[in-house]
Scaffold this motif. Structure first.
Motif, PDB file in Angstrom:
ATOM      1  N   ALA A  40       0.817  -1.208   0.000  1.00 21.32           N
ATOM      2  CA  ALA A  40       0.000   0.000   0.000  1.00 21.32           C
ATOM      3  C   ALA A  40       0.854   1.264   0.000  1.00 21.32           C
ATOM      4  CB  ALA A  40      -0.922  -0.005   1.219  1.00 21.32           C
ATOM      5  N   GLN A  42       3.999   1.770  -1.029  1.00 24.33           N
ATOM      6  CA  GLN A  42       4.745   1.985  -2.267  1.00 24.33           C
ATOM      7  C   GLN A  42       3.854   1.873  -3.507  1.00 24.33           C
ATOM      8  OE1 GLN A  42       7.904   2.987  -2.191  1.00 24.33           O
ATOM      9  NE2 GLN A  42       7.796   2.855   0.045  1.00 24.33           N
ATOM     10  N   ARG A  43       2.580   1.562  -3.287  1.00 31.40           N
ATOM     11  CA  ARG A  43       1.638   1.317  -4.399  1.00 31.40           C
ATOM     12  C   ARG A  43       2.259   0.318  -5.384  1.00 31.40           C
ATOM     13  NH1 ARG A  43      -0.839   4.024  -1.089  1.00 31.40           N
ATOM     14  NH2 ARG A  43      -2.454   5.584  -1.590  1.00 31.40           N
ATOM     15  N   GLY A  45       1.798  -2.381  -7.305  1.00 25.85           N
ATOM     16  CA  GLY A  45       0.715  -3.182  -7.881  1.00 25.85           C
ATOM     17  C   GLY A  45       1.209  -4.007  -9.057  1.00 25.85           C
ATOM     18  N   THR A  48      -1.014  -3.032 -12.013  1.00 29.96           N
ATOM     19  CA  THR A  48      -0.660  -1.710 -12.534  1.00 29.96           C
ATOM     20  C   THR A  48       0.623  -1.749 -13.350  1.00 29.96           C
ATOM     21  OG1 THR A  48      -1.720  -0.659 -10.635  1.00 29.96           O
ATOM     22  CG2 THR A  48      -0.168   0.679 -11.890  1.00 29.96           C
ATOM     23  N   GLY A 117      -3.191  -7.466  -4.726  1.00 31.16           N
ATOM     24  CA  GLY A 117      -3.754  -6.148  -5.005  1.00 31.16           C
ATOM     25  C   GLY A 117      -5.156  -5.996  -4.467  1.00 31.16           C
ATOM     26  N   TYR A 120      -4.767  -5.744  -0.506  1.00 26.60           N
ATOM     27  CA  TYR A 120      -4.302  -4.499   0.112  1.00 26.60           C
ATOM     28  C   TYR A 120      -5.217  -3.324  -0.217  1.00 26.60           C
ATOM     29  CZ  TYR A 120      -1.880  -1.914  -3.735  1.00 26.60           C
ATOM     30  OH  TYR A 120      -1.573  -1.169  -4.850  1.00 26.60           O
ATOM     31  N   LYS A 121      -5.842  -3.337  -1.397  1.00 24.37           N
ATOM     32  CA  LYS A 121      -6.772  -2.248  -1.722  1.00 24.37           C
ATOM     33  C   LYS A 121      -8.054  -2.353  -0.910  1.00 24.37           C
ATOM     34  CE  LYS A 121      -4.921  -1.396  -6.343  1.00 24.37           C
ATOM     35  NZ  LYS A 121      -5.151  -1.479  -7.805  1.00 24.37           N
ATOM     36  N   ARG A 207      10.008   4.126  -6.074  1.00 26.03           N
ATOM     37  CA  ARG A 207       9.004   3.380  -5.306  1.00 26.03           C
ATOM     38  C   ARG A 207       8.961   1.916  -5.709  1.00 26.03           C
ATOM     39  NH1 ARG A 207       3.727   2.513  -7.378  1.00 26.03           N
ATOM     40  NH2 ARG A 207       3.328   3.420  -9.433  1.00 26.03           N
ATOM     41  N   ALA A 286      -2.225  -2.575   5.271  1.00 29.36           N
ATOM     42  CA  ALA A 286      -2.777  -1.612   4.314  1.00 29.36           C
ATOM     43  C   ALA A 286      -3.692  -0.611   5.004  1.00 29.36           C
ATOM     44  CB  ALA A 286      -3.532  -2.356   3.215  1.00 29.36           C
ATOM     45  N   SER A 290      -3.389   3.475   5.088  1.00 30.51           N
ATOM     46  CA  SER A 290      -4.499   4.325   4.649  1.00 30.51           C
ATOM     47  C   SER A 290      -4.950   5.302   5.727  1.00 30.51           C
ATOM     48  CB  SER A 290      -5.685   3.467   4.206  1.00 30.51           C
ATOM     49  OG  SER A 290      -6.301   2.836   5.306  1.00 30.51           O
ATOM     50  N   ALA A 295      -6.936   6.338   0.456  1.00 30.33           N
ATOM     51  CA  ALA A 295      -6.943   6.046  -0.975  1.00 30.33           C
ATOM     52  C   ALA A 295      -8.129   6.730  -1.643  1.00 30.33           C
ATOM     53  CB  ALA A 295      -7.013   4.542  -1.198  1.00 30.33           C
TER      54      ALA A 295
END
Length: 364
Positions: A40, A42-43, A45, A48, A117, A120-121, A207, A286, A290, A295
């Motif tokens: 989360a 470092q994003r 993904g 992604t 993903g 953690y999202k 990152r 995560a 947040s 997010a």
């Protein structure tokens, strides 16, 4: 909820695990928190990274993933060689692997998340991923229920490169293949950028670099503490299986759940399962991130919700057929020398190419 309160709650839960379950589960919960915080924070993904490579010709995400695979292999393969009690993330080359990897790659782009993903999202409170998580679990269970049928369509024995070649040769071959892939990605992106008349994107971004280093270390800790590589999907399927079992369904004659490694899990508490406790830690890590960096979530219309939720169900089903997701099949598979990880990647990437078209069609 403030970070101070969350930290206190996590410490209390870890202490309860240490007292009531085991030191191993408490340690794995801490590893899971670290994994969730890195993913989360470092994003980092996997979904992604593949998407920006295809759509933007930006190699940074995939380069970060290749670095992660290399570092994880450097750490894991010698451990597997010297400590035979540790296990690799092996899966058999099979029809189910081919179908599952392709469908997973397609679905993860629509659902905007793979196994880790989605986890953690959801922990960060993103509504779509939070809604997808239970459907992912249901799909994983359904995939496990049908896995015996899929394997009857054709399979070969699982191949572990460390066991076949020794860890030195397996590591050399793995690093060479990853380096060749990195060179191919760099060449492709530079060529595509020149064709567009644009400056090439940087190959390395901080990152992704930091995320790769930290995730490799945490994945290795998971291997040492749990005795098996980091996984995500199994925990999801187990959660749904527990609920179905509570409804009176008999698992005795199911191919997957009657296996010696799976049947005992149905009789144990969920908190005794190593994958489940790490997944819970990822959610907590995560959520902790947040609390300081909420997010942002885009609004979806009814059609987009229906498509995303369907993709979430397919994510779970296909990940079980493919013996893992980007973590269990790609990261843990390749870094511990499983041939099935190398088969998974091109099939999942082909699925991603289709999934990105579907994603654009529905305006995600």
């Amino acid at each position: 909820m403030k970070r101070t309160s969350l930290t206190l709650l996590m410490l209390v839960f870890a202490g309860w695990l240490l007292w009531s379950v085991s030191a191993r589960q408490a340690a794995l919960f801490a590893v899971g928190i670290g994994l969730g915080a890195v993913l989360a924070g470092q994003r980092f993904g996997f979904t992604t990274g593949w998407r920006i490579l295809v759509e933007d010709k930006n190699p940074a995400g995939v380069m970060g993933q290749l670095l992660l695979l290399a570092l994880a292999a450097l750490l894991a393969m010698p451990l597997l060689g010297y400590f035979p009690e540790l296990t690799a993330a092996l899966g058999p080359p099979s029809v189910s692997l081919l179908v599952g990897a392709f469908v997973f790659g397609l679905s993860m782009q629509i659902a905007d998340g793979c196994g880790s993903g989605t986890l953690y999202k959801a922990g960060m409170g993103i509504p779509m991923n939070a809604a997808i998580l239970p459907l992912f679990a249901l799909g994983s269970f359904l995939g496990s229920w049908h896995l015996g049928w899929w394997l009857d369509l054709g399979r070969a024995p699982a191949v572990g490169l460390v066991g076949e070649w020794g860890w030195q040769a397996a590591l050399a071959a793995t690093l060479a293949a990853l380096a060749a892939t990195a060179l191919a990605v760099a060449w492709y992106c530079r060529r595509a950028s020149r064709a567009r008349g644009q400056a090439a994107h940087p190959l390395v971004v901080r990152r992704w670099l930091v995320g790769a280093l930290l995730l490799a270390l945490l994945a290795t800790l998971n291997l040492v503490i749990a005795g098996q590589p980091w996984g995500v999907v199994y925990g999801f399927g187990l959660w749904a299986a527990k609920l179905v079992q509570a409804g009176g369904v008999d698992f005795a004659h199911n191919w997957f759940w009657s296996q010696p490694g799976n049947a005992p899990r149905l009789q144990e508490a969920v908190l005794q399962d190593v994958t489940s406790i790490t997944n819970i830690g990822i959610l907590a890590g995560a959520l902790w991130v947040s609390a300081a960096r909420p997010a942002k979530a885009r609004a979806l219309n009814g059609q987009q919700w229906a498509v995303a939720l369907t993709a979430g169900l397919l994510l779970g089903y296909s990940s079980r057929l493919a013996f893992g997701c980007n973590v269990g099949a790609m990261l843990s598979g390749i870094s511990t020398g499983s041939l099935h990880g190398w088969i998974w990647v091109p099939l999942a990437f082909a699925g991603t190419m289709v999934g990105l078209r579907v994603r654009r069609h529905f305006g995600f």
